[in-house]
Design a protein around this motif. Sequence first.
Motif, mmCIF file in Angstrom:
data_model
loop_
_atom_site.group_PDB
_atom_site.id
_atom_site.type_symbol
_atom_site.label_atom_id
_atom_site.label_comp_id
_atom_site.label_asym_id
_atom_site.label_seq_id
_atom_site.Cartn_x
_atom_site.Cartn_y
_atom_site.Cartn_z
ATOM 1 N N PHE A 470 5.619 8.637 -6.756
ATOM 2 C CA PHE A 470 6.193 8.768 -5.421
ATOM 3 C C PHE A 470 7.617 8.243 -5.473
ATOM 4 O O PHE A 470 7.846 7.050 -5.686
ATOM 5 N N ASP A 472 9.649 8.621 -2.794
ATOM 6 C CA ASP A 472 9.636 8.045 -1.442
ATOM 7 C C ASP A 472 8.386 8.581 -0.761
ATOM 8 O O ASP A 472 7.553 9.244 -1.399
ATOM 9 N N LEU A 473 8.246 8.333 0.541
ATOM 10 C CA LEU A 473 6.993 8.655 1.221
ATOM 11 C C LEU A 473 6.669 10.144 1.186
ATOM 12 O O LEU A 473 5.498 10.536 1.192
ATOM 13 N N THR A 532 1.155 9.243 5.215
ATOM 14 C CA THR A 532 1.378 7.996 5.953
ATOM 15 C C THR A 532 1.428 6.848 4.955
ATOM 16 O O THR A 532 0.910 6.942 3.841
ATOM 17 N N GLU A 533 2.046 5.773 5.406
ATOM 18 C CA GLU A 533 2.202 4.632 4.517
ATOM 19 C C GLU A 533 0.867 3.942 4.292
ATOM 20 O O GLU A 533 0.288 3.364 5.203
ATOM 21 N N GLN A 534 0.364 4.021 3.078
ATOM 22 C CA GLN A 534 -0.882 3.360 2.689
ATOM 23 C C GLN A 534 -0.664 2.832 1.262
ATOM 24 O O GLN A 534 -0.922 3.538 0.293
ATOM 25 N N ASN A 535 -0.153 1.660 1.149
ATOM 26 C CA ASN A 535 0.187 1.108 -0.164
ATOM 27 C C ASN A 535 -1.014 1.120 -1.110
ATOM 28 O O ASN A 535 -2.130 0.748 -0.730
ATOM 29 N N GLN A 565 0.471 5.805 -4.408
ATOM 30 C CA GLN A 565 1.546 5.480 -3.470
ATOM 31 C C GLN A 565 1.851 3.993 -3.560
ATOM 32 O O GLN A 565 0.972 3.162 -3.353
ATOM 33 N N ARG A 566 3.071 3.661 -3.901
ATOM 34 C CA ARG A 566 3.509 2.265 -3.936
ATOM 35 C C ARG A 566 4.783 2.152 -3.114
ATOM 36 O O ARG A 566 5.794 2.755 -3.458
ATOM 37 N N MET A 567 4.718 1.382 -2.096
ATOM 38 C CA MET A 567 5.861 1.298 -1.209
ATOM 39 C C MET A 567 6.759 0.120 -1.517
ATOM 40 O O MET A 567 7.812 -0.039 -0.936
ATOM 41 N N THR A 568 6.336 -0.762 -2.457
ATOM 42 C CA THR A 568 7.194 -1.885 -2.852
ATOM 43 C C THR A 568 7.260 -1.918 -4.365
ATOM 44 O O THR A 568 6.285 -1.602 -5.058
ATOM 45 N N VAL A 571 7.331 2.288 -8.789
ATOM 46 C CA VAL A 571 6.204 3.180 -8.571
ATOM 47 C C VAL A 571 5.507 3.415 -9.907
ATOM 48 O O VAL A 571 6.132 3.776 -10.891
#
Length: 578
Positions: A470, A472-473, A532-535, A565-568, A571
Amino acid sequence: MQPSGYSPYKHQDKKRKLSVKLPKLGGGLKKWLVIIFGVLFGILFIGYLSMGDLRFFANNYLRLTFFHKEYLILLQNNYETRPTGGFITGYGEASATMGFVSDISFHNSYEIDTDTYVTPPYPHEELLKNEWYEGYTFRDANWEPDFPKSAATLIDFYQKKFPDNDVDGIIVVNFSMVEDLVKKLGSIEIDGEKVNADNLFKTLTDTVNDVDRHDEKALIERKSILGELATSIIPKAKWHPFKTKSVILDALESKDLYIWLKSEGMQKKLEKKGWANNMDLPENSDFLAVNLANLGSKKADRYLVKEVYHHINIQKEIPEVTTEIVVRYPGSKNIYADDYKGFLRLYIPASAIVNSDTLGATVETEGEFKVISTQLILPAGSKSTVGYTYQLPRTLLPNNTYQLRILKQSGDDKRYTITAESHEDSEIISDDFDAKENKAIWQGTPISDIDLDLQLGPDTSAPYPIEQVFEDLNTVSIYWNEPIEVSSGSDAINFEITDANEIDSVTTDEVKVIYAEIIDASVIKLELEGVTEQNLERYKITMKNLRDRSGNEIEPSPKEITVVQRMTGAVESTEEPN
């Protein structure tokens, strides 16, 4: 009155007997002559056959000796390496008249001097100059690695000193061949002392080393020992023809012995056999000649270790070559060697494009070659490494075939490592290289010029993804092991993505691929909607109908991979083969 008991028939019988016996006697003589000549012919024929490749000289003997021919013999000391083999320590003159070779004499190379100062090629003056330096002279004139070019300069110097002397050919002998002869034939006697292969270098060098040009006694001794060496070896070689033949054949193959002839037809024959020490660039071939010249380091080459690394990257659109030369001077200097001062020239195809960063080296074009040259100053106990990168035109790889000619420098041994790399999905096929998948390697110390080649096999492997992330989202990038065919990789209908619903069983994303695009040939970027954001949530990507440029489809098709999905932070991703 006839004597009693006389009968004319008796005399006729005697005559008849005589007339019968004479033919028998003559027939017997002819028979023995036939046998003798047959045996001699058989011996000569067997001797002719046993000559092997040296039959070349027997077949062309009259062309080489008939009427009157004059030959120069150059004695090169390859422990003081020069472009064509070694420093010219002495020369010989040999005459042949009506098929007979005679009048062989040997002289000190310092006897051929010049009346005026001749400006030398770079960097002779810079590295050789001292209080006795006389400029460019006969003994240093073997400067062109392509010996036919050096031959013209050497003859010019020789005939300025001896204008009435013709030169029909030049025979070049390296000190290594003399050592091999002594090793094969046994010890010889020089100045009343027995000399063998183990002490030959020391005996000769102690006598002729560092001769002061103005020391007449040293020059006389130098001339004398060269004559004694030849006088001792030549008769012994005649008495051991098979041992001598073996040494000569080995020397011709290794370039410790080679020949130049004024006759263009004969010269072409020598070049075809590889006995002329000439430089020839084959059609549609890469070329590698690493040429070193020792300028002012005494006999340092006796101790140097020289290695060449040559890597060709065929997977690039424009093939790229990296050549690295390493020269090591182990230990400390001794009475036979100073700190190394030399000149390195790398010969490659003229069509090559050399990177601008050559670290002070000069780049010039000479005919069909491009020459990269630099000085090497190497104190004892150290090493020097120089490397260059250049591109080759794709035309040098016709039909996905790569060829390389490695030119062996006369009198010098270098260890080569040649490596090649093609696309990861391709296969290298070669009888010369040790080929493993898309990589190939050749290692060795060439004893003569060699030609290597390899073939790129057809791509029969399916493409496979090596990473998916990912960005980005709403963006996922899929990295492949090879370029993907554009029409299949940029068609969004070939991709589906679903929420694996492992993090939050309540929230399930309805994700769609709205756009697909090929980035940098081997990267597919997918534009998404509905994420949707789901880390740490996992998503399944299903792919189908994807092909590489050779038409190989992914296996299996459809194929599933997993993206996290890794938002922090960075990735990460994993692949779960179906």
